[in-house]
Design a protein around this motif. Structure first.
Motif, PDB file in Angstrom:
ATOM      1  N   SER A 297       4.291   3.232   2.857  1.00  0.00           N
ATOM      2  CA  SER A 297       3.029   3.599   2.221  1.00  0.00           C
ATOM      3  C   SER A 297       3.088   5.031   1.695  1.00  0.00           C
ATOM      4  CB  SER A 297       1.913   3.463   3.245  1.00  0.00           C
ATOM      5  OG  SER A 297       0.847   4.288   2.910  1.00  0.00           O
TER       6      SER A 297
ATOM      7  N   VAL B 212      -1.935  -0.416   4.525  1.00  0.00           N
ATOM      8  CA  VAL B 212      -0.642  -0.440   5.205  1.00  0.00           C
ATOM      9  C   VAL B 212      -0.786  -1.001   6.602  1.00  0.00           C
ATOM     10  CG1 VAL B 212       1.061   1.058   6.299  1.00  0.00           C
ATOM     11  CG2 VAL B 212       0.448   1.394   3.925  1.00  0.00           C
TER      12      VAL B 212
ATOM     13  N   MET C 222      -4.833  15.416  -4.542  1.00  0.00           N
ATOM     14  CA  MET C 222      -4.816  13.959  -4.298  1.00  0.00           C
ATOM     15  C   MET C 222      -6.102  13.578  -3.582  1.00  0.00           C
ATOM     16  SD  MET C 222      -3.240  11.079  -4.413  1.00  0.00           S
ATOM     17  CE  MET C 222      -1.647  11.576  -4.967  1.00  0.00           C
TER      18      MET C 222
ATOM     19  N   GLY D 225      -5.274   3.566   1.219  1.00  0.00           N
ATOM     20  CA  GLY D 225      -3.864   3.163   1.189  1.00  0.00           C
ATOM     21  C   GLY D 225      -3.308   2.959   2.587  1.00  0.00           C
ATOM     22  N   LEU D 226      -3.648   3.861   3.490  1.00  0.00           N
ATOM     23  CA  LEU D 226      -3.141   3.740   4.860  1.00  0.00           C
ATOM     24  C   LEU D 226      -3.759   2.530   5.561  1.00  0.00           C
ATOM     25  CD1 LEU D 226      -3.024   7.481   5.947  1.00  0.00           C
ATOM     26  CD2 LEU D 226      -1.104   5.966   5.542  1.00  0.00           C
TER      27      LEU D 226
ATOM     28  N   TYR E  12       6.115   0.862   8.063  1.00  0.00           N
ATOM     29  CA  TYR E  12       5.235   0.582   6.926  1.00  0.00           C
ATOM     30  C   TYR E  12       4.400   1.795   6.557  1.00  0.00           C
ATOM     31  CZ  TYR E  12       6.650  -4.197   6.384  1.00  0.00           C
ATOM     32  OH  TYR E  12       7.394  -5.298   6.111  1.00  0.00           O
TER      33      TYR E  12
ATOM     34  N   TYR F 289       8.372  -2.717  19.396  1.00  0.00           N
ATOM     35  CA  TYR F 289       8.616  -3.286  18.073  1.00  0.00           C
ATOM     36  C   TYR F 289       7.394  -3.108  17.169  1.00  0.00           C
ATOM     37  CZ  TYR F 289       9.092  -6.843  14.434  1.00  0.00           C
ATOM     38  OH  TYR F 289       9.133  -7.490  13.222  1.00  0.00           O
ATOM     39  N   LYS F 290       6.215  -3.377  17.710  1.00  0.00           N
ATOM     40  CA  LYS F 290       4.988  -3.240  16.914  1.00  0.00           C
ATOM     41  C   LYS F 290       4.797  -1.800  16.459  1.00  0.00           C
ATOM     42  CE  LYS F 290       1.586  -6.740  17.870  1.00  0.00           C
ATOM     43  NZ  LYS F 290       0.265  -7.049  18.386  1.00  0.00           N
TER      44      LYS F 290
ATOM     45  N   SER G 142       4.014  -7.572  12.025  1.00  0.00           N
ATOM     46  CA  SER G 142       4.440  -7.445  13.409  1.00  0.00           C
ATOM     47  C   SER G 142       4.039  -8.648  14.234  1.00  0.00           C
ATOM     48  CB  SER G 142       3.836  -6.175  14.013  1.00  0.00           C
ATOM     49  OG  SER G 142       2.447  -6.324  14.113  1.00  0.00           O
TER      50      SER G 142
ATOM     51  N   ALA H   5       1.145  -4.103   7.959  1.00  0.00           N
ATOM     52  CA  ALA H   5       2.029  -3.912   9.108  1.00  0.00           C
ATOM     53  C   ALA H   5       1.617  -4.820  10.260  1.00  0.00           C
ATOM     54  CB  ALA H   5       2.001  -2.447   9.550  1.00  0.00           C
TER      55      ALA H   5
ATOM     56  N   VAL I 119       2.578   6.487  -2.088  1.00  0.00           N
ATOM     57  CA  VAL I 119       1.711   7.602  -2.472  1.00  0.00           C
ATOM     58  C   VAL I 119       2.513   8.641  -3.258  1.00  0.00           C
ATOM     59  CG1 VAL I 119       0.406   9.561  -1.548  1.00  0.00           C
ATOM     60  CG2 VAL I 119       0.094   7.276  -0.584  1.00  0.00           C
TER      61      VAL I 119
ATOM     62  N   LEU J  99       6.397 -11.505  16.987  1.00  0.00           N
ATOM     63  CA  LEU J  99       6.512 -11.657  18.426  1.00  0.00           C
ATOM     64  C   LEU J  99       5.195 -12.123  19.044  1.00  0.00           C
ATOM     65  CD1 LEU J  99       8.692  -8.546  19.330  1.00  0.00           C
ATOM     66  CD2 LEU J  99       9.369 -10.941  19.190  1.00  0.00           C
TER      67      LEU J  99
ATOM     68  N   VAL K  50       7.172  -0.992  13.700  1.00  0.00           N
ATOM     69  CA  VAL K  50       6.774  -1.609  12.426  1.00  0.00           C
ATOM     70  C   VAL K  50       5.649  -0.802  11.771  1.00  0.00           C
ATOM     71  CG1 VAL K  50       5.629  -3.620  11.416  1.00  0.00           C
ATOM     72  CG2 VAL K  50       7.540  -3.944  12.962  1.00  0.00           C
ATOM     73  N   TYR K  51       4.722  -0.329  12.559  1.00  0.00           N
ATOM     74  CA  TYR K  51       3.649   0.504  12.002  1.00  0.00           C
ATOM     75  C   TYR K  51       4.227   1.785  11.376  1.00  0.00           C
ATOM     76  CZ  TYR K  51      -0.211  -2.224  13.923  1.00  0.00           C
ATOM     77  OH  TYR K  51      -1.107  -3.212  14.182  1.00  0.00           O
TER      78      TYR K  51
END
Lengths: 245, 133
Positions: A191, B13, B1, B9-10, A187, A179-180, B21, B17, A195, B24, A183-184
């Protein structure tokens, strides 16, 4: 009275003779030319100082040399001399060609449109793909792993044997890790979409600053009012002109 | 860019994120009292102990049990590490359990264990000296 009518008759006779003599003289001072122009159907054509709108037609001209100029907007000027022979028909053919400056303009404008369409279309498609992928991943992958982890936790809470307890705990940890990771990824895609949006704004600004190719027609025949402009709505080049001599 | 903008930006993120997450992360997977790795509070303990005579000097120590969970099959009583009594949850008088072979004046170390299937959860050890009456 008969004497008077005789005099009238003689006058009319000599007038007739003189007229026929002049007509014969006129017939001796003319020639014909067959003009054929390739490249356009009805070009602007000037013979000496007269405008003619003909193609593949016989013209009646006086013998000798005559200047012929042929032109159409976006075409090169044809400037030539024809020689007419007395009581003869001569044939002349001309080929009118596209002005290289106009050809370059057409190419530049085509390239401009290609680039513009590419700039307008590519980024939104990529933004849609990345955002859509992130949404799909969330709905069908991340949610599935989360639900499986919760179910494993519930089974763990109700288990009594250590074997089952360990098994459900391992399942929970596995689904939690998946799940983690999901999610990464999700997202990360959001992201990337951000951009791409920023880049799209930059491209739109750049497109706005890009000059539209322009072609300025040089008026090569007098009294021609001409204007030309690219019509983006119909995606064509509009040409309007009228000519007077 | 500008590549630095992309890196920043990453990183943002990743922060977002990682926060998203944590759903859990807040779930405790060691809260089953029958789990040997259980780290929560003890769920079974003795409340009171009463003694009566069976046939002197054999005494009966009856332990009244306090428990905080309801998923169990019964209770077991260990005396000095040895099982001396088992009582099912459906038995009359549950949740008390008795040691029917105590000896007057003897001191024992008792332990209560709730059981469910093959799993057990223990109470803390407690000592008791059996009185003569």
């Amino acid at each position: 009275m008969p004497r008077f009518s005789g005099i009238v008759f003689l006058i009319l006779f000599f007038v007739g003779i003189i007229t026929q003599y002049s007509f014969a003289q006129a017939e001796e001072n003319t020639g014909y030319v067959h003009l054929k122009i390739y490249g356009v159907s009805k070009p602007l054509c000037r013979v000496d100082t007269s405008a003619v709108r003909v193609n593949d037609t016989l013209l009646n001209l006086s013998p000798g040399e005559h200047t012929v100029k042929i032109w159409m907007p976006t075409m090169l000027l044809v400037d030539s001399v024809i020689t007419i022979k007395t009581n003869d028909t001569v044939k002349y053919s001309f080929s009118i060609k596209r002005n290289p400056a106009y050809v370059k303009y057409a190419t530049d404008y085509f390239n401009y449109k290609q680039l513009r369409n590419k700039r307008f279309a590519v980024s939104p498609i990529l933004i849609g793909l990345t955002t859509g992928s992130a949404i799909v991943i969330d709905k069908f992958v991340a949610t599935k792993y989360y639900d499986n982890a919760i179910r494993s936790k519930e089974l763990y809470s109700k288990a009594s044997s250590q074997t089952l307890i360990d098994e459900y705990r391992d399942d929970f940890e596995m689904y939690k890790k998946k799940y983690k990771t999901t999610v990464y990824v999700e997202y990360g895609l959001y992201s990337l979409a951000g951009v791409l949006v920023a880049n799209y704004v930059r491209v739109l600004i750049k497109q706005r600053r890009t000059p539209v190719p322009f072609y300025k027609e040089e008026k090569l025949l007098s009294s021609i009012k001409f204007n030309m402009y690219p019509d983006f709505k119909s995606q064509s080049c509009m040409i309007g002109f009228n000519m007077g001599f | 860019m500008n590549k630095y903008r992309i890196i920043i930006g990453l990183l943002m993120v990743m922060i977002v994120a990682s926060n998203c997450s944590k759903k859990l992360d807040n779930i405790n997977i060691n809260d089953n009292p029958y789990d040997r790795d259980y780290v929560g509070p003890i769920v079974v303990s003795k409340s009171t102990i009463t003694t009566d005579t069976v046939s002197y000097p054999t005494m009966r120590n009856t332990i009244s049990v306090t428990k905080t969970i309801n998923n169990h099959d019964g209770i077991r009583l260990y005396r000095n590490g040895v099982l001396v009594s088992t009582k099912l949850a459906s038995s009359p008088g549950f949740p008390s359990i008795s040691d029917n072979s105590a000896v007057a004046f003897a001191t024992y170390t008792y332990q209560l264990r709730l059981f469910l299937g093959s799993g057990e959860t223990e109470s803390a050890d407690f000592s008791y000296t059996t009185p003569p009456w």
